[in-house]
Design an enzyme around this catalytic site. Sequence first.
Site, PDB file in Angstrom:
ATOM      1  N   HIS A   2       5.610  31.357  45.980  1.00  0.00           N
ATOM      2  CA  HIS A   2       4.687  32.157  46.786  1.00  0.00           C
ATOM      3  C   HIS A   2       3.858  33.095  45.900  1.00  0.00           C
ATOM      4  O   HIS A   2       2.635  33.158  46.018  1.00  0.00           O
ATOM      5  CB  HIS A   2       5.440  32.980  47.836  1.00  0.00           C
ATOM      6  CG  HIS A   2       4.574  34.055  48.420  1.00  0.00           C
ATOM      7  ND1 HIS A   2       3.610  33.793  49.370  1.00  0.00           N
ATOM      8  CD2 HIS A   2       4.473  35.381  48.126  1.00  0.00           C
ATOM      9  CE1 HIS A   2       2.967  34.915  49.640  1.00  0.00           C
ATOM     10  NE2 HIS A   2       3.471  35.895  48.910  1.00  0.00           N
ATOM     11  N   HIS A   6      -0.811  33.827  45.336  1.00  0.00           N
ATOM     12  CA  HIS A   6      -1.677  34.950  44.955  1.00  0.00           C
ATOM     13  C   HIS A   6      -2.596  34.695  43.769  1.00  0.00           C
ATOM     14  O   HIS A   6      -3.688  35.246  43.712  1.00  0.00           O
ATOM     15  CB  HIS A   6      -0.816  36.181  44.653  1.00  0.00           C
ATOM     16  CG  HIS A   6      -0.171  36.779  45.874  1.00  0.00           C
ATOM     17  ND1 HIS A   6      -0.858  37.602  46.735  1.00  0.00           N
ATOM     18  CD2 HIS A   6       1.082  36.649  46.389  1.00  0.00           C
ATOM     19  CE1 HIS A   6      -0.047  37.979  47.723  1.00  0.00           C
ATOM     20  NE2 HIS A   6       1.135  37.407  47.543  1.00  0.00           N
ATOM     21  N   GLU A  16      -2.268  38.405  52.585  1.00  0.00           N
ATOM     22  CA  GLU A  16      -1.188  37.460  52.903  1.00  0.00           C
ATOM     23  C   GLU A  16      -1.566  36.405  53.945  1.00  0.00           C
ATOM     24  O   GLU A  16      -1.213  35.241  53.803  1.00  0.00           O
ATOM     25  CB  GLU A  16       0.054  38.220  53.399  1.00  0.00           C
ATOM     26  CG  GLU A  16       0.723  39.101  52.338  1.00  0.00           C
ATOM     27  CD  GLU A  16       1.468  38.322  51.255  1.00  0.00           C
ATOM     28  OE1 GLU A  16       1.733  37.123  51.427  1.00  0.00           O
ATOM     29  OE2 GLU A  16       1.774  38.943  50.219  1.00  0.00           O
ATOM     30  N   SER A  52       1.066  29.146  50.607  1.00  0.00           N
ATOM     31  CA  SER A  52       2.345  28.767  50.000  1.00  0.00           C
ATOM     32  C   SER A  52       3.322  28.238  51.051  1.00  0.00           C
ATOM     33  O   SER A  52       4.462  27.913  50.723  1.00  0.00           O
ATOM     34  CB  SER A  52       2.955  29.956  49.246  1.00  0.00           C
ATOM     35  OG  SER A  52       3.269  31.009  50.132  1.00  0.00           O
TER      36      SER A  52
HETATM   37 FE    FE Z   1       2.732  37.867  48.880  1.00  0.00          FE
END
Ligand code: FE
Length: 274
Positions: free
Chosen positions: A127, A132, A173, A192
């Site tokens: 993730h 990111h 997010e 993700s």
């Molecule tokens: Fe995160």
Amino acid sequence: MPVQPETSRAPTADDFVIDQGWAGYGAEDHAIWRRLFERQSKLLPGRACRDYLDGFAKLGVAADGIPDFERLSDVLDRATGWRIVAVPGLVPDAVFFQHLAQRRFPATNWIRRPEQMDYLQEPDVFHDVMGHVPVLMHPVFADYMQAYGRGGLKALRLGALTKLARLYWYTVEFGLIRTAEGLRIYGSGIVSSHKETTYCLESPRPKRIAFDLLRVMRTDYRIDDLQDVYFVIDDFDQLFEATGPDFTSYYDALRHLSDIAPGELVANDRVIEI
Ligand code: FE
Ligand code: PHE
């Protein structure tokens, strides 16, 4: 483990940086990474936004297995001046914000187990890196994340962290973006996640609402399941500009406004149909 500061001064970002321990990953760890990487590589074209996919394509170092943060950071640093540092899971808010304000993304180094392929409540290295890092290759998004870090330190001083954390949740997010080809994903928690990548775009269940800064900062979120609402931006410039002003007066105004539940609609919401 975090290194304990020797004096009673407030912890600084450096105190929490650990060695990634890259040589300590085993064959099974790298195999889990590759399974996740291949699965998302097939799903993301046509679903993630162009800027995410461009960043993803440039991170070739991530295809073979869990990347070495130093090598990965060298690629990222050349693009936008950001680096990835390893931290032991969740760190104190102030530490997290200090890292972002210094263009360092704190990433955890552990990888999920085979039985956790589909949903995690706590970020793992897949993730943190595949979610990111690709968008951090984009100059405007990279600046937004740094501004967010500075804003976080200010929100802590002003007692407004709950509000600002919602902004992170619904943009960094779980953000969606409107493009000429249709809705696309840029949020790291979505890209993700195998399930949420299709759910957020295709399911009739969640609401999709045009981004509105104060509306977002009033909206609660859930960490235990797929989201009930997504906020949609037009581009990263819109996000950067909307969040540019000093938030102090916004926080004052928010104190008099009620919170909104995740799936709830309120007056003036611009709902986006799929
Ligand atoms: Fe995160
Ligand atoms: N402009 C915000 C403030 O004054 C800081 C911020 C920037 C917050 C970008 C989030 C994202 O607090």
